[in-house]
Write a protein that holds these residues in place. Structure first.
Motif, mmCIF file in Angstrom:
data_model
loop_
_atom_site.group_PDB
_atom_site.id
_atom_site.type_symbol
_atom_site.label_atom_id
_atom_site.label_comp_id
_atom_site.label_asym_id
_atom_site.label_seq_id
_atom_site.Cartn_x
_atom_site.Cartn_y
_atom_site.Cartn_z
ATOM 1 N N LEU A 63 0.838 -1.205 0.000
ATOM 2 C CA LEU A 63 0.000 0.000 0.000
ATOM 3 C C LEU A 63 0.872 1.253 0.000
ATOM 4 O O LEU A 63 0.571 2.231 -0.696
ATOM 5 N N ASP A 64 1.964 1.235 0.779
ATOM 6 C CA ASP A 64 2.885 2.375 0.822
ATOM 7 C C ASP A 64 3.554 2.614 -0.531
ATOM 8 O O ASP A 64 4.017 3.719 -0.799
ATOM 9 N N MET A 65 3.628 1.580 -1.361
ATOM 10 C CA MET A 65 4.173 1.730 -2.715
ATOM 11 C C MET A 65 3.153 2.365 -3.656
ATOM 12 O O MET A 65 3.462 2.638 -4.803
ATOM 13 N N GLY A 66 1.923 2.558 -3.162
ATOM 14 C CA GLY A 66 0.897 3.188 -3.968
ATOM 15 C C GLY A 66 -0.004 2.212 -4.709
ATOM 16 O O GLY A 66 -0.816 2.632 -5.532
ATOM 17 N N LEU A 67 0.127 0.921 -4.413
ATOM 18 C CA LEU A 67 -0.721 -0.061 -5.087
ATOM 19 C C LEU A 67 -2.105 -0.092 -4.457
ATOM 20 O O LEU A 67 -2.256 0.138 -3.263
ATOM 21 N N THR A 68 -3.097 -0.395 -5.259
ATOM 22 C CA THR A 68 -4.458 -0.548 -4.756
ATOM 23 C C THR A 68 -4.613 -1.953 -4.176
ATOM 24 O O THR A 68 -3.827 -2.859 -4.479
ATOM 25 N N THR A 69 -5.652 -2.140 -3.372
ATOM 26 C CA THR A 69 -5.876 -3.473 -2.805
ATOM 27 C C THR A 69 -6.175 -4.483 -3.914
ATOM 28 O O THR A 69 -5.817 -5.655 -3.793
ATOM 29 N N ARG A 70 -6.784 -4.032 -4.982
ATOM 30 C CA ARG A 70 -7.059 -4.934 -6.106
ATOM 31 C C ARG A 70 -5.748 -5.424 -6.727
ATOM 32 O O ARG A 70 -5.597 -6.609 -7.032
ATOM 33 N N THR A 71 -4.804 -4.508 -6.916
ATOM 34 C CA THR A 71 -3.503 -4.885 -7.462
ATOM 35 C C THR A 71 -2.737 -5.740 -6.460
ATOM 36 O O THR A 71 -2.101 -6.727 -6.828
ATOM 37 N N ILE A 72 -2.823 -5.372 -5.183
ATOM 38 C CA ILE A 72 -2.128 -6.133 -4.148
ATOM 39 C C ILE A 72 -2.597 -7.577 -4.137
ATOM 40 O O ILE A 72 -1.793 -8.501 -3.956
ATOM 41 N N ALA A 73 -3.876 -7.807 -4.356
ATOM 42 C CA ALA A 73 -4.393 -9.172 -4.374
ATOM 43 C C ALA A 73 -3.675 -10.019 -5.415
ATOM 44 O O ALA A 73 -3.443 -11.211 -5.200
ATOM 45 N N SER A 74 -3.272 -9.406 -6.520
ATOM 46 C CA SER A 74 -2.594 -10.174 -7.566
ATOM 47 C C SER A 74 -1.100 -10.330 -7.301
ATOM 48 O O SER A 74 -0.506 -11.300 -7.751
ATOM 49 N N VAL A 75 -0.477 -9.386 -6.589
ATOM 50 C CA VAL A 75 0.970 -9.488 -6.360
ATOM 51 C C VAL A 75 1.339 -10.044 -4.990
ATOM 52 O O VAL A 75 2.473 -10.467 -4.788
ATOM 53 N N LEU A 76 0.408 -10.078 -4.059
ATOM 54 C CA LEU A 76 0.704 -10.558 -2.705
ATOM 55 C C LEU A 76 1.299 -11.962 -2.684
ATOM 56 O O LEU A 76 2.220 -12.224 -1.909
ATOM 57 N N PRO A 77 0.830 -12.880 -3.530
ATOM 58 C CA PRO A 77 1.454 -14.214 -3.513
ATOM 59 C C PRO A 77 2.945 -14.188 -3.881
ATOM 60 O O PRO A 77 3.666 -15.130 -3.581
ATOM 61 N N CYS A 78 3.405 -13.119 -4.513
ATOM 62 C CA CYS A 78 4.808 -12.998 -4.919
ATOM 63 C C CYS A 78 5.650 -12.295 -3.860
ATOM 64 O O CYS A 78 6.864 -12.169 -4.014
ATOM 65 N N ALA A 79 5.029 -11.779 -2.814
ATOM 66 C CA ALA A 79 5.739 -11.028 -1.777
ATOM 67 C C ALA A 79 6.344 -11.985 -0.756
ATOM 68 O O ALA A 79 5.698 -12.919 -0.304
ATOM 69 N N THR A 80 7.584 -11.727 -0.402
ATOM 70 C CA THR A 80 8.267 -12.511 0.620
ATOM 71 C C THR A 80 8.878 -11.556 1.627
ATOM 72 O O THR A 80 8.773 -10.348 1.498
ATOM 73 N N GLY A 81 9.559 -12.086 2.612
ATOM 74 C CA GLY A 81 10.124 -11.264 3.673
ATOM 75 C C GLY A 81 9.255 -11.410 4.897
ATOM 76 O O GLY A 81 8.069 -11.695 4.805
ATOM 77 N N ASP A 82 9.869 -11.223 6.065
ATOM 78 C CA ASP A 82 9.127 -11.487 7.298
ATOM 79 C C ASP A 82 8.653 -10.239 8.017
ATOM 80 O O ASP A 82 8.184 -10.312 9.131
ATOM 81 N N GLY A 83 8.774 -9.093 7.394
ATOM 82 C CA GLY A 83 8.335 -7.863 8.039
ATOM 83 C C GLY A 83 9.464 -7.159 8.764
ATOM 84 O O GLY A 83 9.408 -5.971 9.004
ATOM 85 N N ASN A 84 10.515 -7.893 9.115
ATOM 86 C CA ASN A 84 11.684 -7.281 9.750
ATOM 87 C C ASN A 84 12.749 -6.955 8.725
ATOM 88 O O ASN A 84 13.743 -6.342 9.032
ATOM 89 N N GLU A 85 12.560 -7.394 7.524
ATOM 90 C CA GLU A 85 13.502 -7.122 6.457
ATOM 91 C C GLU A 85 12.723 -6.485 5.316
ATOM 92 O O GLU A 85 11.502 -6.543 5.299
ATOM 93 N N PRO A 86 13.427 -5.884 4.362
ATOM 94 C CA PRO A 86 12.686 -5.271 3.249
ATOM 95 C C PRO A 86 11.842 -6.294 2.508
ATOM 96 O O PRO A 86 12.198 -7.466 2.413
ATOM 97 N N LEU A 87 10.748 -5.812 1.979
ATOM 98 C CA LEU A 87 9.867 -6.660 1.189
ATOM 99 C C LEU A 87 10.602 -7.091 -0.069
ATOM 100 O O LEU A 87 11.282 -6.289 -0.705
ATOM 101 N N GLU A 88 10.480 -8.329 -0.413
ATOM 102 C CA GLU A 88 11.049 -8.825 -1.653
ATOM 103 C C GLU A 88 9.907 -9.336 -2.509
ATOM 104 O O GLU A 88 8.941 -9.889 -2.004
ATOM 105 N N LEU A 89 10.028 -9.136 -3.811
ATOM 106 C CA LEU A 89 9.019 -9.627 -4.740
ATOM 107 C C LEU A 89 9.675 -10.625 -5.684
ATOM 108 O O LEU A 89 10.649 -10.302 -6.351
ATOM 109 N N GLU A 90 9.151 -11.836 -5.690
ATOM 110 C CA GLU A 90 9.606 -12.819 -6.656
ATOM 111 C C GLU A 90 8.917 -12.497 -7.972
ATOM 112 O O GLU A 90 7.750 -12.111 -7.985
ATOM 113 N N MET A 91 9.607 -12.640 -9.056
ATOM 114 C CA MET A 91 9.012 -12.321 -10.346
ATOM 115 C C MET A 91 8.065 -13.419 -10.791
ATOM 116 O O MET A 91 8.376 -14.260 -11.610
#
Length: 126
Positions: A63-91
């Motif tokens: 959300l802080d990156m400016g994505l909508t919740t609709r877009t987040i729903a499609s990219v969330l499965p690609c998000a990794t990281g445990d919250g203590n480290e930067p978010l990583e996105l698998e392609m």
């Protein structure tokens, strides 16, 4: 009241809210949008699994990156990281196209804002 299961620690919405700093109302909204999953206890309370705080952190970062919740729903499965480290996105398969589309839309908005700023500045002689 905390609920334990055989698969690990589970928490009620209040604990998840406290752990993440996200209001209960927003957590319910994330759930309504399909971004966050919960089960129901025998007494009908929402119960979240141990992964939920990391998922909420990922949602907040996206959300802080400016994505909508609709877009987040499609990219969330690609998000990794445990919250203590930067978010990583698998392609993931459609992620690159989604990011390119979002960048193009941001560029269009920036161009429009620069034109608006120029027009306003011209009115006052800047």
């Amino acid at each position: 009241m905390k609920v334990k299961s055989e698969v690990g620690h589970q928490m009620l919405i209040g604990e998840l809210s406290e752990r993440t700093g996200v209001s209960r109302r927003l957590l319910r909204y994330y759930e309504d949008q399909g971004l966050l999953e919960s089960a129901r206890s025998t007494s009908g309370y929402r119960v979240y699994g141990e992964e939920a705080p990391r998922t909420v952190q990922r949602i907040r970062t996206l959300l802080d990156m400016g994505l909508t919740t609709r877009t987040i729903a499609s990219v969330l499965p690609c998000a990794t990281g445990d919250g203590n480290e930067p978010l990583e996105l698998e392609m993931c398969p459609s992620l690159l196209a989604t990011i390119r589309r979002e960048l193009a839309e941001l560029d269009e908005r920036i161009d429009e804002l620069q034109r608006n700023r120029g027009a306003l500045a011209a009115q006052i002689g800047c």
